[in-house]
Design an enzyme around this catalytic site. Structure first.
Site, PDB file in Angstrom:
ATOM      1  N   ASP A 121     -59.600  18.159 -21.577  1.00 47.22           N
ATOM      2  CA  ASP A 121     -60.196  16.901 -21.116  1.00 47.22           C
ATOM      3  C   ASP A 121     -59.250  15.789 -21.529  1.00 47.22           C
ATOM      4  OD1 ASP A 121     -62.370  18.431 -20.381  1.00 47.22           O
ATOM      5  OD2 ASP A 121     -63.649  17.758 -22.032  1.00 47.22           O
ATOM      6  N   GLU A 123     -65.475  16.529 -12.471  1.00 50.24           N
ATOM      7  CA  GLU A 123     -64.983  15.824 -13.659  1.00 50.24           C
ATOM      8  C   GLU A 123     -63.493  15.558 -13.494  1.00 50.24           C
ATOM      9  OE1 GLU A 123     -67.883  17.694 -17.135  1.00 50.24           O
ATOM     10  OE2 GLU A 123     -65.957  18.651 -16.739  1.00 50.24           O
ATOM     11  N   HIS A 125     -61.238  16.766 -16.441  1.00 49.62           N
ATOM     12  CA  HIS A 125     -61.266  18.157 -16.907  1.00 49.62           C
ATOM     13  C   HIS A 125     -60.350  19.018 -16.042  1.00 49.62           C
ATOM     14  CE1 HIS A 125     -63.522  21.851 -18.462  1.00 49.62           C
ATOM     15  NE2 HIS A 125     -62.761  22.324 -17.475  1.00 49.62           N
ATOM     16  N   HIS A 127     -63.008  26.181 -22.224  1.00 54.69           N
ATOM     17  CA  HIS A 127     -62.610  25.531 -23.476  1.00 54.69           C
ATOM     18  C   HIS A 127     -62.559  26.566 -24.603  1.00 54.69           C
ATOM     19  CE1 HIS A 127     -62.438  21.235 -22.598  1.00 54.69           C
ATOM     20  NE2 HIS A 127     -63.531  21.339 -21.872  1.00 54.69           N
TER      21      HIS A 127
END
Length: 239
Positions: A157, A215, A218, A150
């Site tokens: 996300d 996730e 993500h 990130h």
């Protein structure tokens, strides 16, 4: 946030009851977030060696007006229970942003749009997350000593919303939910939820993104290693 293997989540006993009531996992920050913000802003990111590409962060909603934002860290609806971002904005390095737009275009005929929960994250925010989190839960957040994808502007996300209703669709888990349901290959949930998760994953992977195995929301862009850790606040990225 950074997820960990399911066996690690199981040792956090308080998680079960919290998730039974809400998909948003919350903790009590070790210290006030505003106090941590001041310290984080006064600290420098880790030094990196290497030849990196020049950063070029593009604001997603300027490239595709059908992209919607639900930036949780700009609200109290996140794991710290308080706003952390000062602005509700989402950026990616331009090649990643353009790839995301292509994924968005492919989803429209299927009746879906993209809703973004987080994109580029200044390094100081990663430092806040780390310092706010108790040691027994640090498995869930990125270590600022290494930074995160990130921070490089190459992680996103996101989920899907229904183009007809404008409503975010249901998936096998909620965003930032730290349970087995969040796994990209989780076999539970409804057939519809798993189908929508697969549609999102297929569209993203076709454009050079890779899903995080723990996730489903993500995705990391393929060229993330070519970009440096950044610490520019949203305010410095123009209007």
């Amino acid at each position: 946030m950074k997820c960990s293997p399911w066996w690690a989540a199981c040792c956090v006993l308080a998680l079960t009851s919290a998730l039974a009531q809400s998909p948003v996992f919350k903790i009590t920050p070790l210290r006030p977030v505003e106090e941590l913000r001041k310290e984080a802003l006064a600290t420098q990111p880790p030094h990196e060696e290497g030849d990196f590409l020049k950063p070029d962060l593009a604001e997603l909603v300027r490239l595709d007006q059908t992209i919607k934002l639900d930036i949780r860290y700009a609200t109290a609806n996140n794991f710290l229970g308080t706003p952390v971002y000062t602005q509700a904005r989402a950026f990616l390095q331009r090649p990643a942003a353009e790839a995301l737009v292509r994924a968005s275009q492919e989803l429209r005929p299927l009746g879906y749009g993209l809703i973004i929960h987080d994109g580029y994250r200044p390094w100081y925010i990663t430092r806040i997350f780390w310092d706010a989190t108790p040691d027994n839960l640090k498995i869930f957040v990125a270590d600022p000593k290494a930074g995160s994808k990130h921070n490089r502007g190459c992680a996103i996300d996101l989920s899907l919303y229904d183009l007809k209703t404008g409503t975010e669709v249901t998936m096998p888990s909620g965003y930032d939910e730290m349970t087995e349901r969040a796994y990209a290959n989780y076999t539970g949930g409804t057939e519809e939820e798993r189908s929508r998760r697969s549609i999102l994953r297929h569209a993203m992977e076709k454009q050079g993104f890779q899903v995080n195995p723990t996730e489903w929301w993500h995705f990391d862009y393929k060229d993330w290693k070519q970009y440096p850790i950044l610490n520019r606040p949203f305010e410095a990225l123009g209007n």
